[in-house]
Write a protein that holds these residues in place. Structure first.
Motif, PDB file in Angstrom:
ATOM      1  N   ALA A  12       0.161  47.802 -34.526  1.00 58.48           N
ATOM      2  CA  ALA A  12       0.960  46.587 -34.363  1.00 58.48           C
ATOM      3  C   ALA A  12       0.824  45.679 -35.581  1.00 58.48           C
ATOM      4  O   ALA A  12       1.818  45.114 -36.076  1.00 58.48           O
ATOM      5  CB  ALA A  12       0.527  45.847 -33.099  1.00 58.48           C
ATOM      6  N   TYR A  13      -0.398  45.543 -36.063  1.00 59.22           N
ATOM      7  CA  TYR A  13      -0.615  44.719 -37.255  1.00 59.22           C
ATOM      8  C   TYR A  13       0.174  45.258 -38.443  1.00 59.22           C
ATOM      9  O   TYR A  13       0.799  44.490 -39.194  1.00 59.22           O
ATOM     10  CB  TYR A  13      -2.103  44.676 -37.612  1.00 59.22           C
ATOM     11  CG  TYR A  13      -2.345  44.124 -38.994  1.00 59.22           C
ATOM     12  CD1 TYR A  13      -2.214  42.759 -39.247  1.00 59.22           C
ATOM     13  CD2 TYR A  13      -2.662  44.969 -40.057  1.00 59.22           C
ATOM     14  CE1 TYR A  13      -2.390  42.251 -40.525  1.00 59.22           C
ATOM     15  CE2 TYR A  13      -2.846  44.473 -41.328  1.00 59.22           C
ATOM     16  CZ  TYR A  13      -2.711  43.107 -41.568  1.00 59.22           C
ATOM     17  OH  TYR A  13      -2.869  42.603 -42.830  1.00 59.22           O
ATOM     18  N   ARG A  14       0.182  46.572 -38.616  1.00 56.97           N
ATOM     19  CA  ARG A  14       0.839  47.164 -39.782  1.00 56.97           C
ATOM     20  C   ARG A  14       2.345  46.943 -39.757  1.00 56.97           C
ATOM     21  O   ARG A  14       2.981  46.796 -40.814  1.00 56.97           O
ATOM     22  CB  ARG A  14       0.504  48.658 -39.875  1.00 56.97           C
ATOM     23  CG  ARG A  14      -0.983  48.918 -40.065  1.00 56.97           C
ATOM     24  CD  ARG A  14      -1.286  50.363 -40.378  1.00 56.97           C
ATOM     25  NE  ARG A  14      -0.835  50.720 -41.724  1.00 56.97           N
ATOM     26  CZ  ARG A  14      -1.104  51.880 -42.320  1.00 56.97           C
ATOM     27  NH1 ARG A  14      -1.827  52.792 -41.681  1.00 56.97           N
ATOM     28  NH2 ARG A  14      -0.680  52.137 -43.529  1.00 56.97           N
ATOM     29  N   VAL A  15       2.923  46.922 -38.568  1.00 57.51           N
ATOM     30  CA  VAL A  15       4.356  46.626 -38.467  1.00 57.51           C
ATOM     31  C   VAL A  15       4.627  45.200 -38.938  1.00 57.51           C
ATOM     32  O   VAL A  15       5.485  44.955 -39.795  1.00 57.51           O
ATOM     33  CB  VAL A  15       4.860  46.815 -37.019  1.00 57.51           C
ATOM     34  CG1 VAL A  15       6.293  46.307 -36.881  1.00 57.51           C
ATOM     35  CG2 VAL A  15       4.790  48.286 -36.614  1.00 57.51           C
ATOM     36  N   THR A  23       9.495  46.862 -33.881  1.00 58.56           N
ATOM     37  CA  THR A  23       8.724  46.427 -32.713  1.00 58.56           C
ATOM     38  C   THR A  23       9.138  47.224 -31.473  1.00 58.56           C
ATOM     39  O   THR A  23       8.283  47.724 -30.721  1.00 58.56           O
ATOM     40  CB  THR A  23       8.936  44.924 -32.459  1.00 58.56           C
ATOM     41  OG1 THR A  23       8.478  44.183 -33.604  1.00 58.56           O
ATOM     42  CG2 THR A  23       8.166  44.464 -31.237  1.00 58.56           C
ATOM     43  N   ILE A  24      10.448  47.343 -31.265  1.00 58.55           N
ATOM     44  CA  ILE A  24      10.949  48.126 -30.131  1.00 58.55           C
ATOM     45  C   ILE A  24      10.505  49.580 -30.257  1.00 58.55           C
ATOM     46  O   ILE A  24      10.108  50.222 -29.273  1.00 58.55           O
ATOM     47  CB  ILE A  24      12.486  48.030 -30.043  1.00 58.55           C
ATOM     48  CG1 ILE A  24      12.901  46.592 -29.715  1.00 58.55           C
ATOM     49  CG2 ILE A  24      13.040  49.000 -29.006  1.00 58.55           C
ATOM     50  CD1 ILE A  24      14.399  46.358 -29.774  1.00 58.55           C
ATOM     51  N   PHE A  25      10.549  50.096 -31.478  1.00 59.19           N
ATOM     52  CA  PHE A  25      10.151  51.482 -31.730  1.00 59.19           C
ATOM     53  C   PHE A  25       8.697  51.709 -31.321  1.00 59.19           C
ATOM     54  O   PHE A  25       8.372  52.711 -30.672  1.00 59.19           O
ATOM     55  CB  PHE A  25      10.346  51.793 -33.217  1.00 59.19           C
ATOM     56  CG  PHE A  25      10.014  53.208 -33.612  1.00 59.19           C
ATOM     57  CD1 PHE A  25      10.867  54.252 -33.293  1.00 59.19           C
ATOM     58  CD2 PHE A  25       8.840  53.500 -34.305  1.00 59.19           C
ATOM     59  CE1 PHE A  25      10.567  55.558 -33.662  1.00 59.19           C
ATOM     60  CE2 PHE A  25       8.525  54.791 -34.671  1.00 59.19           C
ATOM     61  CZ  PHE A  25       9.397  55.829 -34.354  1.00 59.19           C
ATOM     62  N   LEU A  26       7.812  50.768 -31.685  1.00 57.16           N
ATOM     63  CA  LEU A  26       6.402  50.912 -31.320  1.00 57.16           C
ATOM     64  C   LEU A  26       6.227  50.859 -29.800  1.00 57.16           C
ATOM     65  O   LEU A  26       5.462  51.653 -29.228  1.00 57.16           O
ATOM     66  CB  LEU A  26       5.574  49.812 -31.988  1.00 57.16           C
ATOM     67  CG  LEU A  26       4.088  49.761 -31.594  1.00 57.16           C
ATOM     68  CD1 LEU A  26       3.392  51.076 -31.911  1.00 57.16           C
ATOM     69  CD2 LEU A  26       3.370  48.599 -32.297  1.00 57.16           C
TER      70      LEU A  26
END
Length: 532
Positions: free
Chosen positions: A454-457, A507-510
């Motif tokens: 999440a951080y990397r996104v 974000t949606i992809f993750l």
């Protein structure tokens, strides 16, 4: 630049005041941004603002403790006599040691020879002969993503080539620069080839996880499957944004750069074609020699692995190979450029090669001026602790909300994207906020692997719209090669669609990736404890 291209660009109507509401919003951002002072002067003004803010905020106790050192985090007044004396005494070192400066100048020496000798131009013309025009955008973004493997090489190599490729294909060069910038920087955490940044970030994640579980162990490339899958997302979405949003907006912007600096579409002669292949073969031989040098387990190009120091690795930050990436770019572009120059007849003596290097450095004059003020500002901002304080306040606020896991993951992405506007280094930010986020989410049953993903996104998507990115001024200079009055507003308005759409779609992809349960990597998990 041909007269036909000049007249065509002048006949195109301005995009100002027409189009969708989003177009008008971007036009407003561009207009407002370009009313700002010259970028170099803007960094000086920001430096003064940081000084004043640091003096105003320094007496205030914000009640924050640095999560890594355990010491009270205070804003440091940069206007004290001691700090001003330190500023003056270290001004030269601050500028000279500004990381992007040496990287850009050394790499551009090699790029200058390869470009001005004609080797890159000949290669691009050959490439355009068999690459369908519609596939240029995804090909460029994919190359930009792969360039992450070679540290910051993409900024000085792929981004300017994006402009060259698009211009040579009859498309707007700023669209090519935007697509390459989006792949290199906006898609920074998308890569199917592991690089040194993976174990570096994991080391901070592991250290933070061991606050709660001292026996915790993590895979050094614990997001590899996710970052690999993210390549497809970034290429596809970036392709759409470039061709459907960014390039149409650029139709009204006239290309008024120096004609001698731009590639022309004359066909490659037989002698030039032969010279190109000799240069290409020379470069391949250089790469082969490098591979043979690096292959042995005891090669001098290897360094201690970050996770297991007993293993000699080629991709650790301590490895001489990683530290020599920029000099290798210089050499591996210098060789084919020189070979092409002599075989094609462009060079008659070594002086021609030096002249090409000189020409390349002349084009970097404005960047050097901007880099001077940028280095001073970033150094003062870092020493003031203002950026770190904002990051900690945001992290603690998010923690206090005690939201459900999925919502917290989205919050981490948004906070990381915002903090990235203030603190440039990916590892520095994660070193600061990982000790807060990782243990917090472990207590919610979310693994450190997912928290890091999440951080990397968030850390990637806002790179392309922050002037604090050390390479941002360089991209402005690349744009000015084609459109002389390009300013910060022009670049931000070009990149804002990428930043916003990448933020939403990634974000949606993750979240979908997580919901389906596709592994983040081998020996990487979504839940804590693993399988819980």
């Amino acid at each position: 630049m041909t007269e036909e291209k000049k007249s065509t660009s002048k006949e195109k109507p301005s995009s100002e005041g027409r189009g969708t509401l989003f177009d008008k919003f971007l036009n407003g951002i561009e207009t407002l941004g370009n009313k700002l002072p010259d970028p170099a002067m803007l960094f000086f003004i920001l430096l003064v603002i940081v000084w004043v803010l640091s003096a105003v905020l320094s007496p205030i106790d914000f009640g924050e403790v640095h999560p890594r050192t355990g010491e009270e985090l205070l804003v440091q007044n940069q206007l004290t006599g001691e700090n001003l004396a330190d500023f003056l005494a270290n001004m030269v070192n601050t500028f000279v040691l500004f990381a992007p400066l040496g990287i850009v100048l050394v790499a551009m020496l090699g790029v200058g020879v390869a470009e001005h000798s004609g080797w890159i131009d000949a290669g691009l013309k050959k490439l355009l002969n068999f690459t369908p025009k519609m596939l240029l955008t995804p090909m460029l973004i994919l190359i930009a993503i792969v360039s992450h493997t070679a540290a910051d090489a993409g900024y000085v190599l792929v981004i300017p080539l994006g402009g060259v490729i698009f211009y040579a294909a009859g498309r707007h060069p700023l669209a090519g620069i935007a697509a390459a910038f989006a792949g290199v920087s906006g898609g920074f955490s998308a890569n199917f080839i592991p690089s040194a940044i993976d174990p570096l970030l994991m080391s901070f994640t592991l250290e933070a996880a061991q606050i709660l579980n001292p026996d915790m162990a993590l895979n050094p490339i614990n997001n590899w499957y996710f970052t690999s899958a993210s390549c497809l997302l970034i290429v596809t979405v970036g392709w759409y944004i470039t061709d459907k949003i960014v390039e149409p907006r650029l139709e009204g912007i006239e290309i008024d750069g120096d004609e001698d600096e731009m590639p022309q579409m004359e066909s490659v002669t037989d002698r030039e074609s032969r010279a190109f292949w000799w240069g290409f073969i020379a470069m391949i031989m250089g790469i082969l020699g490098l591979v043979l040098w690096a292959y042995p387990a005891d090669s001098a190009l290897r360094g201690p692995d970050m996770v297991n120091p007993e293993i000699q690795s080629l991709v650790s930050f301590e490895a001489p190979l990683m530290q020599a990436i920029v000099p290798l770019i210089f050499v591996l572009l210098l060789i084919p450029g020189v070979v092409y120059g002599f075989v094609s007849g462009k060079y008659s003596s070594s002086k021609d090669m030096i002249d090409n290097m000189t020409k390349s450095m002349e084009s970097m004059g404005y960047y050097i001026v901007m880099a001077f003020f940028c280095a001073l500002f970033i150094d003062a901002f870092s020493k003031s602790n203002i950026g770190l304080l904002v990051a900690l306040k945001g992290a603690n606020f998010l923690q206090a909300l005690a939201l459900p896991g999925q919502v917290t993951i989205v919050g981490i992405i948004l906070l990381s994207a915002f903090v990235n506007l203030l603190v440039g280094s990916a590892s520095a930010k994660w070193a600061l906020i990982a000790p807060i986020f990782v243990p917090m989410l472990m207590q919610l049953g979310i693994s450190p692997d997912l928290t890091q993903a999440a951080y990397r996104v968030g850390d990637s998507v806002s790179n392309i719209i922050t002037p604090l990115l050390p390479y941002f001024p360089l991209v402005v200079v690349f744009c000015q090669r084609y459109v002389k009055n390009t300013g910060i507003g022009t670049l931000i308005s070009m990149m804002l669609p990428y930043a916003l759409i990448f933020l939403v779609t990634w974000t949606i992809f993750l979240l979908v990736y997580w919901a389906i349960g596709i592994p983040l990597s081998f020996e990487a998990y979504y839940t804590y404890p693993a399988g819980g």
